[in-house]
Design a protein around this motif. Structure first.
Motif, PDB file in Angstrom:
ATOM      1  N   LYS A  28       0.852  -1.192   0.000  1.00 28.92           N
ATOM      2  CA  LYS A  28       0.000   0.000   0.000  1.00 28.92           C
ATOM      3  C   LYS A  28       0.887   1.241   0.000  1.00 28.92           C
ATOM      4  CE  LYS A  28      -0.462  -0.842   4.920  1.00 28.92           C
ATOM      5  NZ  LYS A  28      -1.354  -1.169   6.009  1.00 28.92           N
ATOM      6  N   THR A  29       0.304   2.376  -0.257  1.00 33.72           N
ATOM      7  CA  THR A  29       1.095   3.604  -0.315  1.00 33.72           C
ATOM      8  C   THR A  29       1.032   4.421   0.960  1.00 33.72           C
ATOM      9  OG1 THR A  29      -0.752   4.770  -1.335  1.00 33.72           O
ATOM     10  CG2 THR A  29       0.887   3.810  -2.818  1.00 33.72           C
ATOM     11  N   ASP A  30      -0.042   4.268   1.728  1.00 31.89           N
ATOM     12  CA  ASP A  30      -0.169   5.049   2.965  1.00 31.89           C
ATOM     13  C   ASP A  30       0.107   4.169   4.164  1.00 31.89           C
ATOM     14  OD1 ASP A  30      -0.840   7.502   1.810  1.00 31.89           O
ATOM     15  OD2 ASP A  30      -2.933   6.870   1.577  1.00 31.89           O
ATOM     16  N   ALA A  32       2.623   7.478   4.255  1.00 36.59           N
ATOM     17  CA  ALA A  32       3.886   7.904   3.671  1.00 36.59           C
ATOM     18  C   ALA A  32       4.776   8.465   4.776  1.00 36.59           C
ATOM     19  CB  ALA A  32       3.647   8.957   2.604  1.00 36.59           C
ATOM     20  N   PRO A  37       6.417   6.375  -0.105  1.00 38.30           N
ATOM     21  CA  PRO A  37       5.282   5.482   0.127  1.00 38.30           C
ATOM     22  C   PRO A  37       5.641   4.343   1.089  1.00 38.30           C
ATOM     23  CG  PRO A  37       5.558   5.903  -2.214  1.00 38.30           C
ATOM     24  CD  PRO A  37       6.757   6.471  -1.524  1.00 38.30           C
ATOM     25  N   PHE A  38       4.642   3.899   1.820  1.00 44.87           N
ATOM     26  CA  PHE A  38       4.812   2.838   2.823  1.00 44.87           C
ATOM     27  C   PHE A  38       5.503   1.620   2.245  1.00 44.87           C
ATOM     28  CE2 PHE A  38       3.157  -0.891   5.144  1.00 44.87           C
ATOM     29  CZ  PHE A  38       3.608  -0.591   6.409  1.00 44.87           C
ATOM     30  N   TYR A  40       7.826   1.211   0.154  1.00 50.74           N
ATOM     31  CA  TYR A  40       9.281   1.323   0.078  1.00 50.74           C
ATOM     32  C   TYR A  40       9.936   1.484   1.446  1.00 50.74           C
ATOM     33  CZ  TYR A  40       8.458   1.805  -4.879  1.00 50.74           C
ATOM     34  OH  TYR A  40       8.064   1.576  -6.158  1.00 50.74           O
TER      35      TYR A  40
END
Length: 77
Positions: A28-30, A32, A37-38, A40
């Motif tokens: 997922k991205t959130d 951050a 982004p989450f 990474y």
């Protein structure tokens, strides 16, 4: 021979694999972190955690080996 110390060592070495193979937990991205982004930053965090866990496992292994050597040496006398 399975000892509590060896179980802890195994868990320390197994935890990073489980965390990285369970992709659904971090795909997922959130949230951050400083614009990253989450997906990474979670993986990069596990690089540090894996290093610490491997170091702990190594130190525990050394302690276990010294304890076994002293037990063998004490039993032979």
């Amino acid at each position: 021979m399975v000892t509590p110390v060896r179980v802890i060592i195994a868990l320390c070495l197994l935890a990073p694999f489980v965390a990285m193979l369970w992709v659904g937990s971090y795909a997922k991205t959130d949230p951050a972190f400083i614009g990253i982004p989450f997906f990474y930053w979670y993986q990069m965090l596990w690089v540090l955690i894996s290093t610490a866990l491997t170091m702990i496992a190594y130190k525990l292994w050394q302690r276990d080996q010294r304890a076994q050597a002293s037990q063998k040496g004490g039993a032979a006398e």
